[in-house]
Scaffold this motif. Structure first.
Motif, PDB file in Angstrom:
ATOM      1  N   PRO A  87      43.614  32.625  44.263  1.00  0.00           N
ATOM      2  CA  PRO A  87      43.515  34.047  44.620  1.00  0.00           C
ATOM      3  C   PRO A  87      44.723  34.875  44.195  1.00  0.00           C
ATOM      4  N   ARG A  88      45.897  34.255  44.155  1.00  0.00           N
ATOM      5  CA  ARG A  88      47.113  34.991  43.798  1.00  0.00           C
ATOM      6  C   ARG A  88      47.110  35.421  42.333  1.00  0.00           C
ATOM      7  N   GLU A  89      46.578  34.577  41.451  1.00  0.00           N
ATOM      8  CA  GLU A  89      46.617  34.861  40.019  1.00  0.00           C
ATOM      9  C   GLU A  89      45.301  35.374  39.439  1.00  0.00           C
ATOM     10  N   LYS A  90      44.280  35.444  40.258  1.00  0.00           N
ATOM     11  CA  LYS A  90      42.944  35.759  39.752  1.00  0.00           C
ATOM     12  C   LYS A  90      42.919  37.053  38.946  1.00  0.00           C
ATOM     13  N   ALA A  91      43.685  38.053  39.352  1.00  0.00           N
ATOM     14  CA  ALA A  91      43.681  39.338  38.652  1.00  0.00           C
ATOM     15  C   ALA A  91      44.367  39.272  37.296  1.00  0.00           C
ATOM     16  N   SER A  92      45.134  38.208  37.047  1.00  0.00           N
ATOM     17  CA  SER A  92      45.821  38.058  35.756  1.00  0.00           C
ATOM     18  C   SER A  92      45.037  37.203  34.778  1.00  0.00           C
TER      19      SER A  92
END
Length: 284
Positions: A145-150
């Motif tokens: 979830p922390r990196e999903k937007a990247s």
């Protein structure tokens, strides 16, 4: 062998995110922020001519995302990958290999484009092999979830679907001769299995820093990005790297520093610190 520095463009990111827990009063000494607390960052690549190979390290953010997406990152300046390739006498179809340090959108977005009908995605380098590693590929395609937007699936999946993807096998943390005179250090603090190229060139060792060391302002050991998924691991990896960089007199090539392309390091009473900065053409 001939290696060129290519700037694919500039963008802006929040200064606090780029420096984590470091106070603004310290990081603004090297990276001034605008009225919205945003700092300007480059997205540089390296282009390597070596025999019949033309190797591109990272691609920048690309041009296929929506206007809304790009509005968050304030792209500016006249540089682009295609225009700077053209200045060197090349076209993207000449690229034989695209080496992706990791799959965050500002590093691999330019690897994929819309097809001519604008109805699906395809690799932007139709004659190239794309290089990643299996561990990082899995990390990016099943994102936390922390990196999903990247990790944007449209930047990643079309490469594999094209059949142009190959993996570099991680048999240790440092792999020799991935290409001739081209070694790779694997690091896990910023994201899992990011690859840091170490290139022997003109009697010197040139290191493509990716997001292990985004800028001169990140040289002090505690100056770690808020984006790093495992900051304590970054600290360990960075400490070892900085020591070796001084001992081996390495030249560090900054992908994101908007002012400084290259630097060397030195030992001081406060630890490893900046020695000299250079424009790429001054050294190579």
């Amino acid at each position: 062998m001939k290696i060129h520095s290519i700037n694919t463009g500039y963008f802006k990111l929040d200064g606090g995110a780029m420096f984590g827990v470091v106070p603004k009063s310290l990081w603004t000494r090297t990276n001034p922020a605008d009225e919205n607390n945003l700092c300007t960052w480059a997205m540089r690549s390296l282009l390597i001519e070596d025999g019949d190979k033309l190797i591109l390290i990272d691609t920048g953010i690309g041009i296929k995302q929506s206007e809304k997406f790009f509005s968050h990152y304030y792209l500016h300046g006249d540089d682009s990958l295609d225009s700077n390739l053209q200045k060197l006498g090349f076209h993207r179809d000449d690229i034989t290999d695209v080496f992706l340090t990791h799959l965050h959108f500002d590093h691999c977005g330019g690897a994929v484009e819309y097809n001519s009908k604008k109805d699906c995605f395809e690799p932007a380098f139709k004659n190239a092999v794309f290089w990643s590693n299996e561990k990082h590929w899995l990390w990016a395609t099943e994102p936390n979830p922390r990196e999903k937007a990247s990790f944007l699936k449209e930047n990643i999946l079309p490469i594999q679907e094209s059949g142009q993807l190959k993996f570099i096998e991680r048999t240790g943390n440092f792999i020799k001769d991935v290409f001739p005179n081209f070694d790779v250090l694997f690091v896990d603090g910023h994201t899992d299995s990011m690859m840091i190229p170490h290139i022997q060139y003109q009697g010197k060792e040139l290191v493509f820093m990716a997001d292990l060391l985004p800028s001169v302002g990140h040289i002090p050991l505690p100056f770690v990005m808020g984006y790093d998924t495992r900051p304590l691991i970054t600290l360990t990896e960075k400490e070892l790297f900085l020591k070796d960089a001084v001992d081996q007199n390495r030249y560090l090539f900054f992908q994101h520093d908007s002012v400084n392309e290259l630097c060397t390091l030195q030992n001081t009473e406060k630890g490893v610190r900046l020695k000299n900065t250079h424009f790429y053409h001054e050294i190579f």
